[in-house]
Design a protein around this motif. Structure first.
Motif, mmCIF file in Angstrom:
data_model
loop_
_atom_site.group_PDB
_atom_site.id
_atom_site.type_symbol
_atom_site.label_atom_id
_atom_site.label_comp_id
_atom_site.label_asym_id
_atom_site.label_seq_id
_atom_site.Cartn_x
_atom_site.Cartn_y
_atom_site.Cartn_z
ATOM 1 N N UNK A 118 2.771 5.305 -0.255
ATOM 2 C CA UNK A 118 1.614 6.106 0.128
ATOM 3 C C UNK A 118 1.052 5.642 1.468
ATOM 4 N N UNK A 119 0.949 4.340 1.637
ATOM 5 C CA UNK A 119 0.437 3.790 2.894
ATOM 6 C C UNK A 119 1.348 4.183 4.049
ATOM 7 N N UNK A 120 2.660 4.111 3.831
ATOM 8 C CA UNK A 120 3.600 4.518 4.878
ATOM 9 C C UNK A 120 3.434 5.997 5.220
ATOM 10 N N UNK A 121 3.219 6.821 4.177
ATOM 11 C CA UNK A 121 3.103 8.264 4.383
ATOM 12 C C UNK A 121 1.863 8.631 5.192
ATOM 13 N N UNK A 122 0.838 7.790 5.149
ATOM 14 C CA UNK A 122 -0.369 8.047 5.951
ATOM 15 C C UNK A 122 -0.011 8.070 7.432
ATOM 16 N N UNK A 123 0.908 7.187 7.806
ATOM 17 C CA UNK A 123 1.436 7.214 9.171
ATOM 18 C C UNK A 123 0.599 6.524 10.217
ATOM 19 N N UNK A 124 -0.360 5.704 9.794
ATOM 20 C CA UNK A 124 -1.193 4.976 10.750
ATOM 21 C C UNK A 124 -1.286 3.511 10.331
ATOM 22 N N UNK A 125 -1.438 2.634 11.284
ATOM 23 C CA UNK A 125 -1.595 1.220 10.948
ATOM 24 C C UNK A 125 -2.985 0.935 10.392
ATOM 25 N N UNK A 126 -3.981 1.775 10.730
ATOM 26 C CA UNK A 126 -5.330 1.630 10.183
ATOM 27 C C UNK A 126 -5.649 2.869 9.354
ATOM 28 N N UNK A 127 -6.211 2.656 8.189
ATOM 29 C CA UNK A 127 -6.497 3.761 7.275
ATOM 30 C C UNK A 127 -7.653 3.359 6.371
ATOM 31 N N UNK A 128 -8.165 4.323 5.620
ATOM 32 C CA UNK A 128 -9.258 4.013 4.703
ATOM 33 C C UNK A 128 -8.874 4.355 3.274
ATOM 34 N N UNK A 129 -9.746 4.030 2.361
ATOM 35 C CA UNK A 129 -9.466 4.197 0.933
ATOM 36 C C UNK A 129 -9.235 5.665 0.574
ATOM 37 N N UNK A 130 -9.992 6.562 1.213
ATOM 38 C CA UNK A 130 -9.815 7.983 0.919
ATOM 39 C C UNK A 130 -8.424 8.474 1.315
ATOM 40 N N UNK A 131 -7.851 7.867 2.365
ATOM 41 C CA UNK A 131 -6.494 8.244 2.765
ATOM 42 C C UNK A 131 -5.505 7.967 1.638
ATOM 43 N N UNK A 132 -5.699 6.869 0.941
ATOM 44 C CA UNK A 132 -4.798 6.516 -0.158
ATOM 45 C C UNK A 132 -5.137 7.334 -1.397
ATOM 46 N N UNK A 133 -6.418 7.580 -1.612
ATOM 47 C CA UNK A 133 -6.827 8.409 -2.753
ATOM 48 C C UNK A 133 -6.211 9.811 -2.669
ATOM 49 N N UNK A 134 -5.856 10.251 -1.492
ATOM 50 C CA UNK A 134 -5.252 11.577 -1.324
ATOM 51 C C UNK A 134 -3.940 11.701 -2.099
ATOM 52 N N UNK A 135 -3.370 10.558 -2.481
ATOM 53 C CA UNK A 135 -2.102 10.547 -3.228
ATOM 54 C C UNK A 135 -2.330 10.323 -4.719
ATOM 55 N N UNK A 136 -3.582 10.479 -5.159
ATOM 56 C CA UNK A 136 -3.911 10.244 -6.565
ATOM 57 C C UNK A 136 -3.107 11.159 -7.494
ATOM 58 N N UNK A 137 -3.018 12.424 -7.170
ATOM 59 C CA UNK A 137 -2.281 13.361 -8.026
ATOM 60 C C UNK A 137 -0.805 12.981 -8.111
ATOM 61 N N UNK A 145 -0.448 10.037 -10.334
ATOM 62 C CA UNK A 145 -0.694 10.422 -11.729
ATOM 63 C C UNK A 145 0.538 11.064 -12.346
ATOM 64 N N UNK A 146 1.288 11.795 -11.546
ATOM 65 C CA UNK A 146 2.519 12.412 -12.042
ATOM 66 C C UNK A 146 3.591 11.375 -12.321
ATOM 67 N N UNK A 147 3.619 10.319 -11.518
ATOM 68 C CA UNK A 147 4.600 9.252 -11.729
ATOM 69 C C UNK A 147 4.227 8.397 -12.926
ATOM 70 N N UNK A 148 2.923 8.154 -13.094
ATOM 71 C CA UNK A 148 2.418 7.323 -14.194
ATOM 72 C C UNK A 148 1.428 8.140 -15.037
ATOM 73 N N UNK A 163 -4.819 6.618 -16.794
ATOM 74 C CA UNK A 163 -5.929 7.536 -16.560
ATOM 75 C C UNK A 163 -6.999 6.927 -15.652
ATOM 76 N N UNK A 164 -6.635 5.832 -14.996
ATOM 77 C CA UNK A 164 -7.567 5.166 -14.074
ATOM 78 C C UNK A 164 -6.832 4.877 -12.767
ATOM 79 N N UNK A 165 -6.358 5.936 -12.143
ATOM 80 C CA UNK A 165 -5.494 5.776 -10.975
ATOM 81 C C UNK A 165 -6.242 5.165 -9.794
ATOM 82 N N UNK A 166 -7.463 5.601 -9.553
ATOM 83 C CA UNK A 166 -8.177 5.066 -8.386
ATOM 84 C C UNK A 166 -8.429 3.561 -8.489
#
Length: 256
Positions: A195-214, A217-220, A224-227
């Motif tokens: 997920x971090x790699x997919x963001x494509x930036x060396x600097x990112x925030x928590x919301x950037x990673x939360x964007x991959x929550x769904x 959730x499909x993988x795991x 029920x506490x993904x965040x």
């Protein structure tokens, strides 16, 4: 590093046997151990069931797969049951993948997937062979290369050009901490790394990673506490020097 094969040394007539001979001979003569840097690795005797090479210094083991075309999203492998057993074994080898050009007798790409990236999530079960097949009912598997982060693909040769050895060794060392984690924990860490790699930036925030929550959730689906799980994995990645906290809710990949 010499990227060419020695054609005159191949004692076989069949193209498949020739290719296997050339690729193994090239690895033995040209490839250093990406774990410790020893300048040569040793070929095991033929017909060893799992590994093809090992380092006599650090004892790392390697399995070699080669093909003319570039590797795609998945690699056809052996029996699904055997692979499942290997995932939990301490002697599961690292996987070497080679692309070669038989017309030019040269290596095009050569990279290694360290064994810590072999988790159940990257193994795909194939359909059983038909009852009319010689091995009716046999179940094989695929290795899903697309599920492995780029950090888990350690290139020694990329597009016909050798990668500097110090870069190879540094990339290898950066993910060794995963070997200390149980399979499920490694799975989560690897998915968050992707997920971090997919963001494509060396600097990112928590919301950037939360964007991959769904996606997570499909993988795991049983989690029920993904965040909170995401935050936990980012903490582990920070503690192991993979990234750092820039400020509250903000992160920075550590690039050496």
């Amino acid at each position: 590093m010499n990227l060419g094969f020695e054609e005159e040394q191949a004692p076989y007539k069949g193209p498949t046997q020739k290719a296997r001979f050339w690729t193994e001979a090239w690895v033995h003569s040209q490839v250093y151990c990406p774990n410790c840097g020893r300048q040569s690795i040793t070929k095991y005797e033929n017909n060893r069931p799992v590994a093809d090479f090992h380092c006599s210094h650090c004892r790392e083991e390697y399995e070699l797969k080669g093909q003319k075309s570039k590797f795609g999203a998945k690699i056809v492998d052996g029996a699904f049951s055997t692979m499942c057993k290997r995932l939990s074994a301490s002697d599961n080898p690292n996987l070497m993948l080679m692309n070669y050009d038989l017309k030019r007798l040269r290596v095009s790409n050569f990279f290694v997937v360290p064994k810590q990236f072999f988790i159940p999530e990257i193994i795909e079960k194939r359909k059983p062979l038909a009852q009319t097949a010689r091995r009716a009912g046999w179940v094989g598997c695929n290795i899903l290369l697309s599920r492995i982060p780029e950090m888990g693909k350690v290139f020694l040769v990329r597009s016909g050009t050798p990668v500097p050895q110090d870069k190879v060794l540094e990339q290898w060392q950066r993910t060794l901490f995963l070997r200390n984690e149980a399979a499920e924990a490694r799975g989560w860490l690897i998915e968050v790394m992707k997920c971090v790699e997919a963001i494509g930036r060396t600097q990112f925030n928590l919301d950037d990673v939360y964007a991959y929550e769904k996606q997570l959730s499909q993988i795991y689906p049983d989690n029920h506490n993904v965040r909170p799980k995401i935050r936990q994995q980012l903490q582990v990645l920070r503690d192991n020097g993979y990234l750092e906290f820039a400020s509250r809710g903000h992160y920075r990949l550590i690039i050496r």
